[in-house]
Design an enzyme around this catalytic site. Structure first.
Site, mmCIF file in Angstrom:
data_model
loop_
_atom_site.group_PDB
_atom_site.id
_atom_site.type_symbol
_atom_site.label_atom_id
_atom_site.label_comp_id
_atom_site.label_asym_id
_atom_site.label_seq_id
_atom_site.Cartn_x
_atom_site.Cartn_y
_atom_site.Cartn_z
ATOM 1 N N HIS A 194 -6.447 17.155 13.458
ATOM 2 C CA HIS A 194 -6.436 15.840 13.786
ATOM 3 C C HIS A 194 -5.429 15.897 15.254
ATOM 4 C CE1 HIS A 194 -6.353 11.481 12.903
ATOM 5 N NE2 HIS A 194 -5.064 11.226 13.274
ATOM 6 N N CYS A 216 -0.619 5.739 15.445
ATOM 7 C CA CYS A 216 -0.160 5.029 13.128
ATOM 8 C C CYS A 216 0.826 4.616 13.844
ATOM 9 C CB CYS A 216 0.429 6.423 11.877
ATOM 10 S SG CYS A 216 0.800 6.237 11.531
HETATM 11 P P1 HMG Z 1 2.725 -1.225 -1.874
HETATM 12 O O1 HMG Z 1 2.943 -2.893 -0.675
HETATM 13 O O2 HMG Z 1 3.637 -0.132 -1.851
HETATM 14 O O3 HMG Z 1 1.796 -1.174 -2.435
HETATM 15 O O4 HMG Z 1 1.297 -0.769 -0.260
HETATM 16 P P2 HMG Z 1 1.715 -1.690 -4.300
HETATM 17 O O5 HMG Z 1 0.841 -0.783 -5.335
HETATM 18 O O6 HMG Z 1 3.128 -2.614 -4.922
HETATM 19 O O7 HMG Z 1 0.981 -3.535 -4.055
HETATM 20 C C1 HMG Z 1 0.863 -4.117 -2.940
HETATM 21 C C2 HMG Z 1 -0.430 -5.163 -3.130
HETATM 22 O O8 HMG Z 1 -1.058 -4.347 -1.735
HETATM 23 C C3 HMG Z 1 -0.690 -5.021 -3.517
HETATM 24 O O9 HMG Z 1 -1.696 -6.841 -4.162
HETATM 25 C C4 HMG Z 1 -1.395 -4.655 -4.715
HETATM 26 O O10 HMG Z 1 -3.003 -4.959 -5.306
HETATM 27 C C5 HMG Z 1 -2.408 -4.405 -2.878
HETATM 28 P P3 HMG Z 1 -0.706 -8.137 -4.270
HETATM 29 O O11 HMG Z 1 -0.540 -7.698 -5.879
HETATM 30 O O12 HMG Z 1 0.585 -7.896 -3.640
HETATM 31 O O13 HMG Z 1 -1.881 -9.263 -4.218
HETATM 32 N N1 HMG Z 1 -2.803 -2.892 -2.281
HETATM 33 C C6 HMG Z 1 -4.530 -2.957 -1.979
HETATM 34 N N2 HMG Z 1 -4.914 -3.983 -1.146
HETATM 35 C C7 HMG Z 1 -5.340 -2.790 -0.201
HETATM 36 N N3 HMG Z 1 -5.640 -1.616 -0.414
HETATM 37 C C8 HMG Z 1 -4.941 -0.944 -1.188
HETATM 38 C C9 HMG Z 1 -4.281 -1.391 -2.147
HETATM 39 N N4 HMG Z 1 -3.134 -1.007 -2.530
HETATM 40 C C10 HMG Z 1 -2.316 -1.801 -2.542
HETATM 41 N N5 HMG Z 1 -5.358 0.205 -0.951
HETATM 42 C C11 HMG Z 1 0.083 1.132 0.297
HETATM 43 C C12 HMG Z 1 1.265 0.505 -0.592
HETATM 44 C C13 HMG Z 1 -0.226 2.299 0.502
HETATM 45 C C14 HMG Z 1 -1.239 -0.333 0.319
HETATM 46 C C15 HMG Z 1 0.766 0.373 1.445
HETATM 47 O O14 HMG Z 1 1.624 0.796 2.194
HETATM 48 C C16 HMG Z 1 -0.552 0.435 2.841
HETATM 49 O O15 HMG Z 1 -1.462 -0.037 2.870
HETATM 50 N N6 HMG Z 1 0.069 1.308 3.763
HETATM 51 C C17 HMG Z 1 -1.179 1.295 4.745
HETATM 52 C C18 HMG Z 1 -1.024 2.676 5.194
HETATM 53 C C19 HMG Z 1 -1.933 2.894 6.986
HETATM 54 O O16 HMG Z 1 -3.500 2.567 7.174
HETATM 55 N N7 HMG Z 1 -1.401 3.942 7.596
HETATM 56 C C20 HMG Z 1 -2.231 3.931 8.619
HETATM 57 C C21 HMG Z 1 -2.730 5.405 8.700
HETATM 58 S S1 HMG Z 1 -2.334 6.834 8.210
HETATM 59 C C22 HMG Z 1 -2.952 7.387 10.130
HETATM 60 O O17 HMG Z 1 -2.943 6.681 11.610
HETATM 61 C C23 HMG Z 1 -2.430 9.083 10.159
HETATM 62 C C24 HMG Z 1 -3.527 9.441 9.990
HETATM 63 O O18 HMG Z 1 -4.766 9.299 11.986
HETATM 64 C C25 HMG Z 1 -3.574 10.966 10.741
HETATM 65 C C26 HMG Z 1 -2.411 11.371 11.417
HETATM 66 O O19 HMG Z 1 -2.424 10.918 13.020
HETATM 67 O O20 HMG Z 1 -1.436 11.930 10.776
HETATM 68 C C27 HMG Z 1 -4.841 9.769 9.156
HETATM 69 MG MG MG Z 2 -4.172 9.360 13.517
#
Ligand code: HMG
Ligand code: MG
Length: 307
Positions: free
Chosen positions: A205, A238
């Site tokens: 990727h 990202c």
């Molecule tokens: P957190 O705040 O540490 O989570 O976030 P938590 O477990 O403490 O929960 C906080 C709140 O989030 C709670 O809700 C949970 O229910 C909710 P509240 O009680 O406050 O109402 N929650 C969720 N809601 C929806 N979907 C979920 C989920 N999990 C918990 N799955 C978390 C941790 C991982 C959720 C957060 O940090 C997050 O969503 N991060 C987003 C990461 C992301 O999307 N990054 C971009 C993609 S990665 C990328 O682009 C790289 C890639 O392309 C490869 C590359 O290029 O290298 C793949």
């Molecule tokens: Mg990516």
């Protein structure tokens, strides 16, 4: 001709960081154009916190519509944890991708977990997905360079890749998150990773920050890799990795691969329709490194005036 397998990640990686909101209908139309171009595998969306990534908040509505319209399409979704898996499964997702970064800081910035916890959560999520009968992928992100910690240890990339393979991930996706890899490094690292992950399950990727995306894809091809992520029009990045620019553009990858004797099954004209649509949605010109040439060629054939 030997085939390469392309997963277009534009609906997820491409759109996750865009400032202009993109509607569910527009995402479906983008996927429609990708399918019409011959793309057989799409990363459709992610089930992450809608507070962290508002563009992906409609994942639960998008997935059932994608399944209904394109039952044959390989459609995967990114999930960072068990909650994401639960939501993805409820929406009918057939394949999920976990995201594990190869450094402590990148895991913390991206998913608010340290490396050990991220590894454990990824393994548990893969196991739970398999128990539900879902197919899986596992990203090993910042596999070359981390925006916070500098060059990533190859040993760590190998350790995490082997762990993801042992956890049953169907595909292990080595990711150059910020587009910092060089062709020599890609060749060296993919040659090393293929000793711990069978080539049939190994994907790369790439992001194209420094204009080396296509050269890096060629280096991966030379190392034997046949599975590639790319994003139509080169959109992507990202939000939690400073300096991450767009992904390797699908049209650049397809042009390079087809001109080098590989078949992709993807039509560049079809991709250009998808780019024109995405461009109108995002209100800016899009396209990879080959775009100006592709537009001139199309204008010659179709009598369209180049812009
Ligand atoms: P957190 O705040 O540490 O989570 O976030 P938590 O477990 O403490 O929960 C906080 C709140 O989030 C709670 O809700 C949970 O229910 C909710 P509240 O009680 O406050 O109402 N929650 C969720 N809601 C929806 N979907 C979920 C989920 N999990 C918990 N799955 C978390 C941790 C991982 C959720 C957060 O940090 C997050 O969503 N991060 C987003 C990461 C992301 O999307 N990054 C971009 C993609 S990665 C990328 O682009 C790289 C890639 O392309 C490869 C590359 O290029 O290298 C793949
Ligand atoms: Mg990516």
């Amino acid at each position: 001709m030997e085939q390469i397998f392309v997963t277009d990640v534009a609906p997820r990686d491409g759109l996750q960081n865009q400032q202009i909101p993109v509607s569910t209908d527009a995402k479906l139309e983008l996927i429609d154009k990708l399918v019409a171009a011959g793309v057989q595998s799409v990363e459709t969306t992610s089930f992450v916190s809608p507070k962290a990534v508002p563009q992906m908040a409609d994942a639960g509505e998008l997935v059932p519509q994608v399944n209904a319209r394109w039952p044959q399409l390989r459609s995967s979704v990114l999930v960072p944890n068990l909650k994401g898996l639960e939501r993805a499964h409820a929406a009918g997702a057939k394949e999920i991708a976990v995201v594990l970064s190869a450094t402590e800081t990148m895991n913390r910035k991206n998913i608010n977990m340290g490396l050990n916890e991220a590894l454990e959560v990824s393994e548990k999520t893969l196991a739970a997905a398999h128990a539900l009968g879902l197919k899986t992928r596992a990203y090993v992100a910042v596999a070359f360079e981390c925006p916070f910690e500098g060059e990533t240890s190859l040993d760590e990339v190998l350790r995490l890749s082997a762990r993801m393979h042992a956890a049953g991930a169907g595909e292990i996706v080595i990711a150059d998150t910020i587009g910092a890899a060089s062709p020599a490094q890609v060749k060296e690292r993919m040659n090393a990773v293929k000793k711990v992950v069978p080539l049939a399950q190994l994907a790369i990727h790439l992001h194209d920050t420094r204009g080396m995306g296509v050269a890096n894809a060629w280096a991966a091809l030379e190392a034997g890799v046949r599975r590639f992520d790319a994003s139509v029009g080169g959109i992507g990045g990202c939000p939690f990795a400073p300096g991450a620019a767009g992904n390797l553009a699908t049209e650049d990858l397809v042009l390079m691969a087809e001109r080098s004797g590989f078949s992709t099954g993807i039509s560049i004209d079809g991709l250009m329709d998808a780019i024109a649509f995405a461009s109108a949605q995002l209100q800016r010109p899009l396209g990879g490194r080959s775009m100006a040439w592709l537009q001139r060629e199309k204008a010659k054939r179709g009598g369209i005036q180049p812009e």
